[in-house]
Motif scaffolding. Structure first.
Motif, PDB file in Angstrom:
ATOM      1  N   PRO A  63       0.806  -1.214   0.000  1.00  0.00           N
ATOM      2  CA  PRO A  63       0.000   0.000   0.000  1.00  0.00           C
ATOM      3  C   PRO A  63       0.837   1.261   0.000  1.00  0.00           C
ATOM      4  CG  PRO A  63       0.134  -0.861   2.207  1.00  0.00           C
ATOM      5  CD  PRO A  63       0.853  -1.856   1.315  1.00  0.00           C
ATOM      6  N   VAL A  64       2.088   1.185  -0.406  1.00  0.00           N
ATOM      7  CA  VAL A  64       2.966   2.348  -0.469  1.00  0.00           C
ATOM      8  C   VAL A  64       3.764   2.270  -1.761  1.00  0.00           C
ATOM      9  CG1 VAL A  64       3.203   2.564   2.042  1.00  0.00           C
ATOM     10  CG2 VAL A  64       4.770   1.098   0.788  1.00  0.00           C
ATOM     11  N   LEU A  76      11.946  -3.436   8.827  1.00  0.00           N
ATOM     12  CA  LEU A  76      11.078  -4.270   9.658  1.00  0.00           C
ATOM     13  C   LEU A  76      11.519  -5.728   9.765  1.00  0.00           C
ATOM     14  CD1 LEU A  76       7.640  -2.906   8.389  1.00  0.00           C
ATOM     15  CD2 LEU A  76       8.805  -2.333  10.532  1.00  0.00           C
ATOM     16  N   VAL A  77      12.184  -6.237   8.717  1.00  0.00           N
ATOM     17  CA  VAL A  77      12.620  -7.641   8.738  1.00  0.00           C
ATOM     18  C   VAL A  77      14.017  -7.707   9.350  1.00  0.00           C
ATOM     19  CG1 VAL A  77      13.013  -9.711   7.376  1.00  0.00           C
ATOM     20  CG2 VAL A  77      11.271  -8.068   6.663  1.00  0.00           C
ATOM     21  N   GLU A  78      14.066  -8.087  10.608  1.00  0.00           N
ATOM     22  CA  GLU A  78      15.353  -8.088  11.313  1.00  0.00           C
ATOM     23  C   GLU A  78      16.212  -9.285  10.913  1.00  0.00           C
ATOM     24  OE1 GLU A  78      14.863  -7.789  15.481  1.00  0.00           O
ATOM     25  OE2 GLU A  78      13.654  -5.951  15.385  1.00  0.00           O
ATOM     26  N   TRP A 107       3.801 -10.497   5.436  1.00  0.00           N
ATOM     27  CA  TRP A 107       3.834  -9.965   6.799  1.00  0.00           C
ATOM     28  C   TRP A 107       4.177  -8.480   6.779  1.00  0.00           C
ATOM     29  CZ3 TRP A 107       7.955  -7.837   9.617  1.00  0.00           C
ATOM     30  CH2 TRP A 107       7.686  -7.599  10.978  1.00  0.00           C
ATOM     31  N   VAL A 108       5.146  -8.096   5.941  1.00  0.00           N
ATOM     32  CA  VAL A 108       5.524  -6.683   5.836  1.00  0.00           C
ATOM     33  C   VAL A 108       4.358  -5.864   5.290  1.00  0.00           C
ATOM     34  CG1 VAL A 108       7.026  -5.028   4.660  1.00  0.00           C
ATOM     35  CG2 VAL A 108       7.991  -7.134   5.588  1.00  0.00           C
ATOM     36  N   GLN A 109       3.719  -6.372   4.239  1.00  0.00           N
ATOM     37  CA  GLN A 109       2.583  -5.657   3.650  1.00  0.00           C
ATOM     38  C   GLN A 109       1.469  -5.465   4.668  1.00  0.00           C
ATOM     39  OE1 GLN A 109       1.596  -8.083   0.288  1.00  0.00           O
ATOM     40  NE2 GLN A 109       3.627  -7.853  -0.606  1.00  0.00           N
ATOM     41  N   ASP A 110       1.159  -6.517   5.414  1.00  0.00           N
ATOM     42  CA  ASP A 110       0.098  -6.428   6.410  1.00  0.00           C
ATOM     43  C   ASP A 110       0.453  -5.429   7.507  1.00  0.00           C
ATOM     44  OD1 ASP A 110      -1.313  -8.305   5.013  1.00  0.00           O
ATOM     45  OD2 ASP A 110      -0.847  -9.980   6.351  1.00  0.00           O
ATOM     46  N   SER A 113      -0.030  -1.878   6.334  1.00  0.00           N
ATOM     47  CA  SER A 113      -1.453  -1.540   6.226  1.00  0.00           C
ATOM     48  C   SER A 113      -2.118  -1.392   7.594  1.00  0.00           C
ATOM     49  CB  SER A 113      -2.194  -2.611   5.420  1.00  0.00           C
ATOM     50  OG  SER A 113      -1.708  -2.679   4.105  1.00  0.00           O
ATOM     51  N   LEU A 114      -1.938  -2.397   8.455  1.00  0.00           N
ATOM     52  CA  LEU A 114      -2.626  -2.408   9.738  1.00  0.00           C
ATOM     53  C   LEU A 114      -2.151  -1.303  10.681  1.00  0.00           C
ATOM     54  CD1 LEU A 114      -2.730  -6.262  10.380  1.00  0.00           C
ATOM     55  CD2 LEU A 114      -4.600  -4.783   9.643  1.00  0.00           C
ATOM     56  N   GLU A 115      -0.860  -0.958  10.606  1.00  0.00           N
ATOM     57  CA  GLU A 115      -0.324   0.063  11.498  1.00  0.00           C
ATOM     58  C   GLU A 115      -0.262   1.439  10.844  1.00  0.00           C
ATOM     59  OE1 GLU A 115       3.288  -1.153  13.406  1.00  0.00           O
ATOM     60  OE2 GLU A 115       2.532  -3.168  13.841  1.00  0.00           O
TER      61      GLU A 115
END
Length: 252
Positions: A63-64, A76-78, A107-110, A113-115
């Motif tokens: 979404p970006v 975000l992915v450590e 997971w990154v996409q979600d 979006s969610l946050e």
């Protein structure tokens, strides 16, 4: 970043392959005999920059914009200490790897979006770019250590993806595994064999190159070179392609 805003960390970030790129490079090596674009990759020359949105027909796109998605992915992915794997991958490990590449992207996409994550302010952008640069530097160190312990570049990439996958919520892992099983089962006949042959050949070339490295400084320089210009087999493919072009031009 705009001129004048580049920080030392941001400059280093341009030299180090993104975590997303790591996954993409491995995906190229483990899925199709195709060299990483431009240099790293993915997984070369400069890979399709980490965090590339999934292809049409697959998961929903991020979404970006692409640039922001890449930065979010890297931030975000450590990094995680790579699992020990060997190429060619066995069936179970191959399915887990396919699940990891798809599951982590979703997971990154979600999360975005969610946050409601965004980079609409300089403060937000600087925050996530710093996280991304720090993560990439850590990832390089993990790969150097894995190579020192006997892994190849490919094996370290795949091992890290599998380790990162384990950090996802249990439900996300189960969903990704089911999709991965379907995806692997639907591959054309002969695809698996060709993929494994290509990966094994590439792995052999990496082992030859790594055998020449004797210090951690040399290993780190080699890892950074691979991230910037692609692994040995990708370089060879580009060189052969260039020779073909020159030969064709000379024949005209």
């Amino acid at each position: 970043l705009r001129p004048g805003q580049l920080s030392v960390r941001a400059t280093m970030a341009n030299r180090i392959l993104s975590l997303a790129a790591f996954l993409l490079l491995v995906a190229v090596v483990a899925a199709q005999p195709q060299p990483p674009p431009g240099g790293r990759p993915p997984p070369g020359g400069r890979p399709p920059p980490g965090g590339r949105p999934p292809p049409k027909g697959g998961m929903p796109g991020p979404p970006v914009d692409r640039k922001s998605y890449r930065t979010f992915f890297e931030a975000l992915v450590e990094p995680a200490a790579p699992e020990k794997v060997e190429i060619p991958l066995d069936d179970e490990t191959e399915i887990r790897f396919v699940a990891a590449t798809g599951g982590i992207q979703k997971w990154v996409q979600d999360k975005i979006s969610l946050e409601g994550l965004n980079m609409k302010t300089d403060a937000n952008r600087e925050k996530f770019e710093k996280m991304a640069a720090d993560n990439k530097a850590k990832a390089v160190e993990f790969h150097v250590q894995a190579i020192k312990n006997g892994a190849t570049f490919q094996e370290a990439h795949i091992g890290m993806a599998l380790a990162q996958f384990k950090n996802l919520p249990e439900g996300a892992q189960e969903e990704a595994l089911e999709k991965a099983k379907e995806k692997v089962a639907s591959r054309p006949d002969g695809r698996k064999e060709r993929t494994r042959e290509h990966a094994t050949e590439a792995n052999h070339m990496e082992k030859e190159a790594i055998a020449q490295l004797t210090t951690d400084e040399e290993r780190k320089a080699w890892v950074l070179d691979v991230l910037e210009n692609g692994p040995p087999h990708a370089k060879k493919m580009r060189e052969e392609k260039q020779k073909e072009k020159e030969a064709k031009a000379a024949g005209k």
